[in-house]
Motif scaffolding. Sequence first.
Motif, PDB file in Angstrom:
ATOM      1  N   GLN A  87      45.974  44.291  45.982  1.00 30.49           N
ATOM      2  CA  GLN A  87      46.175  45.717  46.224  1.00 30.49           C
ATOM      3  C   GLN A  87      45.081  46.543  45.560  1.00 30.49           C
ATOM      4  O   GLN A  87      44.559  47.497  46.146  1.00 30.49           O
ATOM      5  N   ILE A  88      44.719  46.179  44.341  1.00 30.67           N
ATOM      6  CA  ILE A  88      43.643  46.880  43.634  1.00 30.67           C
ATOM      7  C   ILE A  88      42.325  46.694  44.375  1.00 30.67           C
ATOM      8  O   ILE A  88      41.515  47.619  44.482  1.00 30.67           O
ATOM      9  N   TYR A  89      42.109  45.494  44.916  1.00 29.12           N
ATOM     10  CA  TYR A  89      40.865  45.212  45.625  1.00 29.12           C
ATOM     11  C   TYR A  89      40.752  46.086  46.876  1.00 29.12           C
ATOM     12  O   TYR A  89      39.676  46.592  47.189  1.00 29.12           O
TER      13      TYR A  89
ATOM     14  N   LYS B 183      45.400  37.613  42.950  1.00 28.75           N
ATOM     15  CA  LYS B 183      46.283  38.181  41.933  1.00 28.75           C
ATOM     16  C   LYS B 183      46.380  39.701  42.039  1.00 28.75           C
ATOM     17  O   LYS B 183      47.410  40.289  41.711  1.00 28.75           O
ATOM     18  N   HIS B 184      45.284  40.322  42.460  1.00 28.19           N
ATOM     19  CA  HIS B 184      45.231  41.785  42.454  1.00 28.19           C
ATOM     20  C   HIS B 184      44.718  42.320  43.791  1.00 28.19           C
ATOM     21  O   HIS B 184      43.861  43.196  43.832  1.00 28.19           O
TER      22      HIS B 184
END
Length: 241
Positions: A129-131, A126-127
């Motif tokens: 890019q943040i990871y 889900k995330h």
Amino acid sequence: MTEIYYLVIIIAVFSVVQSIFGVGLLLFGTPTLLLLEYSYSETLWLLLPCSVVISLIQVVNDYKLIEAKKRAVYLVIPTLVLSLALVVTYANGINITRIVGILLLLIGVIRFSSKLQALLGLMVKKHIQIYYIIIGVVHGISNMGGGPLSILMSTIYSKKEIIRANVAFIYLILAMFQLVVLSIISLTSLRSEVMLLIPITLASYVFTSKFISSEVNDKKYTFILNVMVLAYGALAVLKQG
């Protein structure tokens, strides 16, 4: 002379580990040298050139398996550069060894828990890019980006060869930018011992590729890496306790 013997052993052993798993020289070499009371900058100057050598060979050999090219540049590099610059600048006020130990323990616990891996897998999807951004921060402040990076790639891929190729590519990019940052702001510089350690790295890689890598299956790969991560995390934290 005793120092160079220790360095040769450390580089040889963890070059074998990185040749098999895609991580090793930085993930385990960093806490080892910190525990031997090398500074963070000295540790990076010793390990990064050797890590670049192995990662470059792996990237050239398995380039077609790499899918994480753009994300490594646009998402990981900016946070890596910023966090590394801050840590090197204020190194005297930061307990890097303890940070490394805590991160290793956290990584090890996640890798041993199927429930935590499943939860992290959902979060990554889900995330993602943040990871990637988090990986840049973690690697900059501790050189431990290989831990969350290997977790990420294990979540996306199941085959050891694909995981190793993608980890090696991002590791290569990270190491090159780390060396650039160190060249600009670090008070220490490239050590002469590296001229000996790089051939040791190459020899370890060639030996491992021919005689060891094919003997390590995916299940062994996961278990051995997890045990090493937990052991080093505990050692680093207890040493600083």
